[in-house]
Structures are given as structure tokens and as C-alpha cells.
Design a protein around this motif. Structure first.
Motif, short mmCIF file in Angstrom:
data_model
loop_
_atom_site.label_atom_id
_atom_site.label_comp_id
_atom_site.label_asym_id
_atom_site.label_seq_id
_atom_site.Cartn_x
_atom_site.Cartn_y
_atom_site.Cartn_z
N MET A 1 0.84 -1.19 0.00
CA MET A 1 0.00 0.00 0.00
C MET A 1 0.88 1.24 0.00
O MET A 1 1.82 1.36 0.79
N LEU A 2 0.58 2.18 -0.89
CA LEU A 2 1.36 3.41 -1.04
C LEU A 2 0.50 4.65 -0.79
O LEU A 2 -0.72 4.62 -1.00
N LYS A 3 1.14 5.73 -0.37
CA LYS A 3 0.55 7.06 -0.21
C LYS A 3 -0.24 7.25 1.09
O LYS A 3 -0.94 8.25 1.24
N LEU A 61 -7.70 12.11 2.56
CA LEU A 61 -6.64 11.44 1.81
C LEU A 61 -7.02 11.49 0.34
O LEU A 61 -8.07 10.98 -0.06
N ALA A 62 -6.16 12.11 -0.47
CA ALA A 62 -6.49 12.32 -1.88
C ALA A 62 -6.49 11.01 -2.66
O ALA A 62 -7.36 10.76 -3.51
N SER A 63 -5.52 10.14 -2.38
CA SER A 63 -5.43 8.88 -3.13
C SER A 63 -4.65 7.84 -2.35
O SER A 63 -3.85 8.16 -1.47
N LEU A 64 -4.90 6.57 -2.72
CA LEU A 64 -4.25 5.44 -2.07
C LEU A 64 -4.10 4.34 -3.11
O LEU A 64 -5.05 4.02 -3.83
N ASP A 65 -2.90 3.78 -3.24
CA ASP A 65 -2.63 2.73 -4.22
C ASP A 65 -2.30 1.42 -3.51
O ASP A 65 -1.46 1.38 -2.61
N LYS A 124 -7.03 1.35 -6.83
CA LYS A 124 -6.82 2.77 -6.56
C LYS A 124 -8.04 3.32 -5.84
O LYS A 124 -9.17 3.13 -6.28
N LEU A 125 -7.79 3.99 -4.72
CA LEU A 125 -8.85 4.65 -3.97
C LEU A 125 -8.58 6.14 -3.99
O LEU A 125 -7.42 6.58 -4.02
N GLY A 126 -9.63 6.94 -3.99
CA GLY A 126 -9.44 8.38 -4.01
C GLY A 126 -10.58 9.14 -3.36
O GLY A 126 -11.66 8.58 -3.11
#
Length: 247
Positions: free
Chosen positions: A84-86, A110-114, A141-143
Motif C-alpha cells: 500500500m502506497l501514499k 486522503l487524496a489517493s491510495l494505491d 486505486k482509492l481516491g
């Protein structure tokens, strides 16, 4: 004359209450600013272990067994090479600590999560509405995420613990690229779109249930970390008088 005394006492009491309220509000603002600064420092070091937690950005898990048995889905299987990143890009919109009421209010975004890795699953969604299975690599991708709520803190012989979390959240984007789903091919592409829409819909429709699961997980993890910790320890940490290692 007695009436004058009563009026004077009332005025003094009102002034004292107003002053106490102002002092309390000032303390809340001060603690809120200090907690926000502490979280900003926490963000900078999320690439390494801290506060008894592993590195969180990136968050890497070699193997994770899945056993989901909820109203919206029943899934068994495993994830490998999970990454998981960001996570460290979260923004603290507001945070306040009521020391007297043992209550923490927060609002983060949180703007985005990979997320990526490999999966091997078998299960159903919405009862027997959809049988889902597959094996292969995945990317998610979550945003447009935010979470807000109130954390109630309990105490037991001067030691503190998380008693309850009233959580609200929003998920604006959920995009999957899961290879090999249902054997792969065009059906896999269609199912990825179905999953995207289903997750966004379910996140809203089943918000109380999802928020409950998330809250219970946070409470379970946090209370293990808070074992043997006092409110004084936490306030010392917030004020910079106690190190994370000491807590």
C-alpha cells in the motif's frame, strides 16, 4: 440587601463559568494544535517503524489470509506481496482533545491510495447473487477519502483505553484492475467494473456496518498499543516531554 448579595454571587458565578469555558476552549485549541504537529511528525516517519507500529508507507505484508464473513460478502483466500502506497499523504483537517471529557474529535482526508499484490480468492457477494473467484495480480486505486468522528477514551486505574469510536467516512473513487478474475478475459473486465460500482454503492449503503468493522479494528489495535499507558503519558507525548519509546 440579601437580594444584592444574591445578584453579586450570580454575577461572580457567571463570570467564573465564562472564564472556565474560555480556559477550556483555549486548552482544547492548544492540544489540538500540538496533536496536529505530532501527527505531522508521525507522517514524516511513516517509512519506518514507530510507536510500536511497522513501517506504514509503504505498508508491505508478505502474506495475508482472508476470511470475510459479512452480510455484503463471504470471501476466503489469501493475499500475497501486499503493498500500500501514499498512506502518509493524509491531511489533518482538524483535531481537538477534550481532556476533561476524555474525548477526541478528528477530521482527516486522503487524496489517493494505491494498493497492489497477488490474490487467490473464492466467495460470494450479496448472498448467492454472485459467485466470485480468481487468482493473479491486482491493483486497486482509492481516491477522495475522508474520515471524521469522535473517539471516547476510557480509564481503568489511571490507565487509558479507547472505549468507542463514532466514525463517519466518504469514499469517492474505487478503481480495480484484478487480473484472472473468473478466469480472465472480457468477463474479468466486466466484473472489475461491477466491483468498482458495487464497492462505492456498498460503502454508502452499509456505512454503519463498515464503520463498525473499521472502528472495532482500530480499537483492537490501539488498545494493544495503549496497554499500560496513562493519560499523563499521552499528554507528556503531546507536550514533547515524553518520547514515543517511553509510551
Amino acid at each position: 440587601m440579601q437580594g444584592v448579595y444574591i445578584v453579586l454571587v450570580a454575577l461572580v458565578a457567571a463570570a467564573s463559568a465564562s472564564e472556565l469555558k474560555e480556559v477550556t476552549n483555549s486548552s482544547v485549541r492548544i492540544y489540538g494544535d500540538k496533536i496536529k504537529a505530532l501527527l505531522e511528525e508521525f507522517k514524516k516517519n511513516m517509512n519506518k517503524p514507530q510507536y510500536g507500529l511497522p513501517a506504514l508507507d509503504p505498508l508491505e505484508i508478505t502474506h495475508l489470509d482472508l476470511n470475510i464473513n459479512e452480510q455484503i460478502a463471504t470471501v476466503k483466500g489469501a493475499l500475497d506481496d501486499f503493498k500500500m502506497l501514499k498512506l502518509s499523504t493524509f491531511v489533518v483537517e482538524s483535531v481537538d482533545l477534550d481532556v476533561f471529557g476524555l474525548k477526541l474529535t478528528f477530521n482527516i482526508s486522503l487524496a489517493s491510495l494505491d494498493i497492489s499484490g497477488a490474490y487467490d480468492i473464492d466467495g460470494t457477494i450479496q448472498g448467492d447473487l454472485l459467485h466470485i473467484y480468481g487468482k493473479g495480480p491486482f491493483d486497486v486505486k482509492l481516491g477522495d477519502l475522508w474520515a471524521s468522528g469522535v473517539i471516547l477514551i476510557g480509564s481503568n486505574h489511571s490507565f487509558i483505553y479507547l472505549k468507542q469510536i463514532d466514525l463517519d467516512y466518504h469514499l469517492g473513487l474505487f478503481k480495480t484492475d484484478i487480473a484472472g478474475l473468473m478466469g480472465g478475459g472480457e468477463l474479468s473486465d466486466v466484473l472489475n467494473q461491477v466491483i468498482d460500482e458495487f464497492i462505492l454503492t456498498a460503502a454508502e449503503k452499509y456505512k454503519p456496518e463498515v464503520a463498525g468493522v473499521i472502528s472495532d479494528l482500530i480499537i483492537s489495535v490501539a488498545n494493544k498499543l495503549l496497554d499500560g499507558v496513562t493519560l499523563g503519558d499521552i499528554l507528556g507525548l503531546i507536550n514533547g516531554k515524553t518520547t514515543a519509546a517511553a509510551v
